[in-house]
Design an enzyme around this catalytic site. Structure first.
Site, PDB file in Angstrom:
ATOM      1  N   THR A 194      -5.039   7.967 -28.198  1.00 28.30           N
ATOM      2  CA  THR A 194      -6.006   6.887 -27.987  1.00 28.30           C
ATOM      3  C   THR A 194      -5.381   5.512 -28.219  1.00 28.30           C
ATOM      4  O   THR A 194      -5.803   4.532 -27.614  1.00 28.30           O
ATOM      5  CB  THR A 194      -7.247   7.055 -28.884  1.00 28.30           C
ATOM      6  N   LEU A 240      -9.562   2.488 -26.743  1.00 30.45           N
ATOM      7  CA  LEU A 240     -10.842   3.136 -26.419  1.00 30.45           C
ATOM      8  C   LEU A 240     -10.705   4.617 -26.787  1.00 30.45           C
ATOM      9  O   LEU A 240     -10.373   5.457 -25.962  1.00 30.45           O
ATOM     10  CB  LEU A 240     -11.186   2.943 -24.945  1.00 30.45           C
ATOM     11  N   HIS A 241     -10.961   4.910 -28.053  1.00 36.40           N
ATOM     12  CA  HIS A 241     -10.729   6.250 -28.585  1.00 36.40           C
ATOM     13  C   HIS A 241     -11.567   7.306 -27.865  1.00 36.40           C
ATOM     14  O   HIS A 241     -11.043   8.241 -27.244  1.00 36.40           O
ATOM     15  CB  HIS A 241     -11.063   6.284 -30.072  1.00 36.40           C
ATOM     16  N   ASP A 242     -12.877   7.174 -27.987  1.00 39.81           N
ATOM     17  CA  ASP A 242     -13.771   8.255 -27.557  1.00 39.81           C
ATOM     18  C   ASP A 242     -13.785   8.504 -26.056  1.00 39.81           C
ATOM     19  O   ASP A 242     -13.935   9.662 -25.627  1.00 39.81           O
ATOM     20  CB  ASP A 242     -15.187   7.984 -28.065  1.00 39.81           C
ATOM     21  N   CYS A 244     -11.397   8.837 -24.224  1.00 37.43           N
ATOM     22  CA  CYS A 244     -10.308   9.767 -23.902  1.00 37.43           C
ATOM     23  C   CYS A 244     -10.802  11.211 -23.892  1.00 37.43           C
ATOM     24  O   CYS A 244     -10.338  12.023 -23.072  1.00 37.43           O
ATOM     25  CB  CYS A 244      -9.160   9.598 -24.888  1.00 37.43           C
TER      26      CYS A 244
END
Length: 312
Positions: A194, A240-242, A244
């Site tokens: 991420t 943008l972690h989530d 991914c």
């Protein structure tokens, strides 16, 4: 056929972008959202989940409130990252759609028992409390889960809430240990991948210029979210972690990773919540997760742009 998924979430600006991506993607059939305490307390995460659904024109989706604290210990939240509401950056009205009846854990259990075995993927993008509680309460559902695709953990990047731990795992490591030991196929979108998915000013301004309401909302969230990473890491954008986790379901070829063993540290004085990822396969323990490390960043953001442009 579209993949049936349940998104388990603690919105969170990056959670919000992930949910929008899922709702804009015909490859996915979102059966419902389950809220968990994490980035902010449950009273805010369940309201934020409903706000996001209304923003996307999907007030028909069930949103269930779940666990308001981890399985052990006190709740740790992240207002220092996401702001006091969890969705700071734009002002959204209070949601008008009601919470769905029933606890999130019961919704997960009932859905997995109702749907064909192996047809539902769980996508937790917050702490794993709801998922682990469902597995503990109803062991029969574990074999019915197609896969768990989660955002959490780290190996090369190590921690973002402590020197050793990523936030989602740190909030409830006991829950994470249950999920990682469950035998369900796991895909792990870790900080290692991420942190390669950084926003850019060009992309944020492109979102702001979209002639819909979701694009400017994403730009406003990103404006707020970026300030933390600029101050902490000196980066030009924010990870943008989530999204991914959602993107892997849609376009897995954009990612590279390795099937490895991952254990969760629940007792360490300095390492509680650490994902002990055997990347080099030195322990001899059986692999239990596909641990993602690389992403085609440009293709990921092109996918986000294309899909968010189709929303209201």
């Amino acid at each position: 056929m579209a993949q049936k998924i349940i998104i388990d979430t603690d919105p969170g600006q990056d959670d919000a972008v992930a949910i929008l991506l899922a709702l804009a993607s015909p490859e996915l059939d979102v059966l419902g959202l389950t809220a968990v305490a994490g980035n902010v307390p449950l009273s805010l995460t369940e309201a934020n989940a409903r706000r996001i659904c209304e923003l996307a024109g999907r007030s028909d989706l069930p949103v269930h409130a779940g666990c308001d604290r981890p399985m052990a210990g006190d709740l740790v939240t992240a207002e220092h990252v996401h702001g006091q509401t969890g969705l700071d950056g734009i002002a959204l009205p209070d949601p008008t759609m009601p919470l769905a009846d029933g606890h999130a854990v019961d919704f997960i259990i009932d859905t997995l028992r109702r749907e064909e075995p192996g047809s539902v993927t769980l996508v937790p993008i917050g702490p794993l409390t709801n998922i682990a509680t469902a597995f503990e309460r109803a062991p029969d559902i574990v074999s019915r889960v197609a896969r768990v695709v989660l955002m959490g953990g780290a190996y090369f990047e190590v921690g973002n809430i402590t020197p050793a731990a990523e936030f989602n795992i740190y909030v409830d490591p006991e829950a994470a240990a249950i999920v990682f030991a469950s035998g369900v196929p796991l895909t792990v979108a870790s900080l290692d991948v991420t942190h390669r998915a950084l926003t850019s000013r060009e992309w944020v301004e492109a979102m702001r210029s979209l002639p819909n309401r979701c694009g400017p909302a994403v730009a406003g969230w990103t404006d707020f979210f970026e300030r933390y990473d600029r101050e902490k890491y000196g980066s030009l954008g924010a990870p943008l972690h989530d999204p991914c986790a959602i993107a892997w379901l849609i376009r897995p070829e954009l990612f590279e990773g390795r099937e490895i063993n991952v254990e969760i540290e629940t007792e360490g004085r300095f390492t509680r919540g650490m994902t002990v990822a055997d990347w080099w396969r030195v322990t001899g323990r059986d692999a239990n997760a596909l641990f993602l490390r690389e992403v085609d960043r440009d293709a990921l953001f092109a996918l986000l742009s294309d899909r968010i442009a189709t929303l209201p």
